[in-house]
Structure formats: structure tokens, C-alpha cells
Design a protein around this motif. Structure first.
Motif, PDB file in Angstrom:
ATOM      1  N   UNK A 271      -3.451  -7.619  -9.851  1.00  0.00           N
ATOM      2  CA  UNK A 271      -3.339  -6.226 -10.283  1.00  0.00           C
ATOM      3  C   UNK A 271      -4.426  -5.384  -9.624  1.00  0.00           C
ATOM      4  N   UNK A 272      -4.053  -4.176  -9.213  1.00  0.00           N
ATOM      5  CA  UNK A 272      -4.993  -3.290  -8.534  1.00  0.00           C
ATOM      6  C   UNK A 272      -4.932  -3.367  -7.026  1.00  0.00           C
ATOM      7  N   UNK A 273      -4.150  -4.320  -6.493  1.00  0.00           N
ATOM      8  CA  UNK A 273      -4.012  -4.440  -5.034  1.00  0.00           C
ATOM      9  C   UNK A 273      -3.137  -3.309  -4.503  1.00  0.00           C
ATOM     10  N   UNK A 274      -3.585  -2.676  -3.422  1.00  0.00           N
ATOM     11  CA  UNK A 274      -2.790  -1.653  -2.742  1.00  0.00           C
ATOM     12  C   UNK A 274      -1.957  -2.336  -1.667  1.00  0.00           C
ATOM     13  N   UNK A 275      -0.649  -2.169  -1.731  1.00  0.00           N
ATOM     14  CA  UNK A 275       0.233  -2.784  -0.732  1.00  0.00           C
ATOM     15  C   UNK A 275       0.887  -1.688   0.096  1.00  0.00           C
ATOM     16  N   UNK A 276       1.183  -2.034   1.343  1.00  0.00           N
ATOM     17  CA  UNK A 276       1.773  -1.071   2.271  1.00  0.00           C
ATOM     18  C   UNK A 276       3.091  -1.621   2.809  1.00  0.00           C
ATOM     19  N   UNK A 277       4.213  -1.323   2.154  1.00  0.00           N
ATOM     20  CA  UNK A 277       5.512  -1.733   2.691  1.00  0.00           C
ATOM     21  C   UNK A 277       5.778  -1.035   4.018  1.00  0.00           C
ATOM     22  N   UNK A 278       6.177  -1.817   5.018  1.00  0.00           N
ATOM     23  CA  UNK A 278       6.456  -1.272   6.352  1.00  0.00           C
ATOM     24  C   UNK A 278       7.968  -1.154   6.534  1.00  0.00           C
ATOM     25  N   UNK A 279       8.477   0.050   6.456  1.00  0.00           N
ATOM     26  CA  UNK A 279       9.913   0.300   6.545  1.00  0.00           C
ATOM     27  C   UNK A 279      10.448  -0.094   7.917  1.00  0.00           C
TER      28      UNK A 279
END
Length: 365
Positions: A271-279
């Protein structure tokens, strides 16, 4: 996050992957001692795409009549007028850089017309839009970020004045609609909420559509057999636009914040992790799209790309972007069916990690 299933899951599961993350995204990077930065955050943090339900649900409800199929179809004339007017300025055989002309000018003219912005300030919209979009980019730091914030505030102030005018004298435009539309909770948007949403519509209706046009023209230049096919049969354009969006989407990255521990793929995240989905990579995942690097306008009818994301945060202006793409490419091929690459090399835009586009795209008409 690069796998299709993971990116789609993240976009869909808003209880685990929160959009309420303005403070930990690039747009939230600011100097709390700087009054301009503080004023920017006060408005920009209210943007729809950085909210979860029930706030997201309440704000999005103000668009419930603005982007219906019938409402969007009403704007076809504005899109066609902007496109034909600009194309009429160029003689066949002339070489132009398509990015600052057709690719940028059509979306500006369309979204400005729809919002109800006076024509004499349309020329400012491109730089204002790019500046505001840049505040969401992690590569924009230091003086570049300060300048982007200052320019965004000029945009915010202009929109606030325009909204006030529409409250006093409503017109047949989108700003008047949003100003007067009550949310599902029965209230009107606050001033900061209102300006944040209108600014978002400007950016979403401008910079991303500019990239769709530039990316699409490049794909047609690289695939002349496809260009010949759709020139002969414009009915193929809707499927062509979907494939353009899949193989080279205007938006590259988005962000989400984990609200609880989760497993994504084989990775244990806390929890608290920033994730960056790459479209862009999800749209080329071979597990979702056979032969993903091929520009194939005859893919299955349901081209399930994620260019507009998925779930409750699916792009509210997707129908308008599709309409613009179809009209622009149909008219371009009708006016200049033999357009070709220009004599100067094209230059990919590299100073923005979030939005995908071209800095220069010379074309001989």
C-alpha cells in the motif's frame, strides 16, 4: 506496468488502484512557499482524473449530457469546417510541417469552438494547453515546471473570466452547459472544480488529438497500401482510427496509487506504492493482440485497445476524438490523396514522457 491484463485491471479496479493521487504525481510537485504554485495546486488538484468516487462520480455527472452520441454528432459541422478551412490554405505539392499547422490547428479550432472561446484568443490555446499538460510530466522540472505553472495560471484566469461571462449570459456552448448543470448531488461545481474540468477538456481535446493526427499521418506514410485502401473506401476509417489509437496512442503513461497490498503479475506491492501503467506497451502486448507491431486495420471488430483507458475513468471525450480523427483523415485524403513525406526528417517529441507525439512531421501535400 506493461502487460495488457495488468494495465486494464489497474484502470478498472479503482478501489485498489486509486486516482486520488494528485499530491504524489508530477502535477502535485510544487513549492509550498511559492504563492503561484499554491494557487495552481488549489485548482489543478480538483481535476476529475485525480479523484475517486464519490467525488469523481459527482463531478463526472456534470458531463452526462455534454458527450452523448447525439451531442457529439452536433459538432461534426464544426470539425468539418475547421478541417476544410485549414486544408484550403495549402496548394497540392506544397511542403509543410503538419504538426504546428493541421495537427495542432484543427483540435484547437474544434475544442475552442465547442467550449465557446472567442476566436481572437484561439492562437494562445496551443501553448496554454501544452503548458498545462506539461505539469503532469515527471520530466518537466526546475524552471520548465515554474514556467508551465505560470502559463497554466494564465489559462485558469482566462477560463474563470469566461465562465463568469457565461453565468451572466449563457450561450449555446459547452462552458455554458457545464456552468449551469447540477451534479447528481444537486449542487453546482465550485469555482475551482469548474475551472479544473474546463482546463482538462481543453488539454484532452487539444494535445492528445494533435498527437492522434500526427501519429496517424506517420502510420499512413509508413503504410501506403493502407492509405490507398481507405482512400478508396472511407468507410474503413473508423476501424483505421482504432488501430492508430492502439499502435501509437496519444497518451503513454498514467499513474495510480495502491490503497492496499496487492499482487500485480508476479510482483508483491505494498500500500502506498505509486504505479505507472504504460498504455503504449499494453496496446502492443502479443497476449492481447496477435502480431502487435503490425498496423492492421482489419483486426477484430472489437479492437480492445486502452488508448482511452477503461472503467470509470474512460475518457469522457473519446467520441469527439474519434469524430475528429475520422473527419480529418477523410478530408486530408480527399484533398491530397498523394501526400508524401517531406524533404526534412521527422522529429519525435522527446521532452514529454506522458504524451506521445511528433515535434516535427514534414509532409508534401
Amino acid at each position: 506496468m506493461t502487460r495488457y491484463t495488468d494495465v486494464r485491471r489497474i484502470a478498472t479496479d479503482h478501489t485498489t488502484f486509486s486516482n486520488d493521487l494528485f499530491d504524489v504525481t508530477p502535477a502535485g510537485m510544487h513549492d509550498p512557499a511559492d504563492t503561484e504554485h499554491q494557487r495552481f495546486v488549489e485548482i489543478a488538484s480538483r481535476v476529475l482524473m485525480c479523484a475517486d468516487p464519490p467525488v469523481h462520480t459527482r463531478i463526472r455527472s456534470t458531463f452526462r449530457t455534454a458527450f452523448t452520441p447525439d451531442a457529439v454528432e452536433r459538432w461534426r459541422g464544426a470539425v468539418l469546417d475547421a478541417t476544410t478551412t485549414l486544408l484550403g490554405e495549402f496548394e497540392p505539392g506544397r511542403e509543410i510541417d503538419i504538426m504546428p499547422r493541421l495537427a495542432a490547428d484543427v483540435p484547437v479550432a474544434v475544442i475552442a469552438s465547442i467550449l465557446g472561446v472567442p476566436r481572437d484568443v484561439w492562437g494562445n490555446f496551443r501553448s496554454w494547453s501544452f503548458a498545462y499538460a506539461s505539469t503532469f510530466d515527471p520530466m518537466v522540472q526546475g524552471e520548465r515546471r515554474d514556467e508551465a505553472i505560470r502559463t497554466s495560471l494564465v489559462l485558469f484566469d482566462f477560463l474563470a473570466d469566461l465562465a463568469e461571462q457565461r453565468r451572466a449570459h449563457p450561450a449555446d456552448d459547452l462552458i455554458s452547459t457545464i456552468v449551469q448543470t447540477r451534479t447528481d448531488d444537486g449542487d453546482l461545481l465550485s469555482e475551482a472544480e469548474l475551472i479544473a474540468q474546463i482546463a482538462l477538456l481543453l488539454v484532452a481535446g487539444n494535445d492528445t488529438t494533435t498527437n492522434l493526427i500526427g501519429n496517424g499521418i506517420t502510420l499512413l506514410l509508413d503504410n501506403p497500401e493502407v492509405r490507398a485502401e481507405i482512400a478508396a473506401d472511407p468507410a474503413l476509417l473508423p476501424k483505421t482510427i482504432e488501430e492508430m489509437l492502439r499502435i501509437d496512442p496519444p497518451l503513454h503513461l498514467t499513474f495510480r496509487l495502491l490503497t492496499k497490498d496487492a499482487i500485480v503479475g508476479e510482483q508483491h506491492l505494498t500500500a502506498g506504492t505509486l504505479v505507472a501503467p504504460c498504455i503504449a506497451t499494453a496496446n502492443r502486448d502479443p497476449r492481447a493482440f496477435p502480431d502487435p507491431g503490425r498496423f492492421d486495420i482489419h483486426r477484430a471488430e472489437n479492437n480492445k485497445h486502452l488508448a482511452f483507458l477503461h472503467g470509470i475513468h474512460f475518457c469522457v471525450g473519446a467520441a469527439l476524438a474519434r469524430l475528429e480523427g475520422q473527419v480529418v483523415f477523410e478530408e486530408l485524403l480527399r484533398h491530397y490523396p498523394d501526400f508524401s513525406a517531406g524533404s526534412e526528417p521527422a522529429v519525435r517529441r522527446t521532452r514529454n514522457a506522458v504524451a506521445r507525439g511528433w515535434e516535427k512531421r514534414p509532409v508534401r501535400l
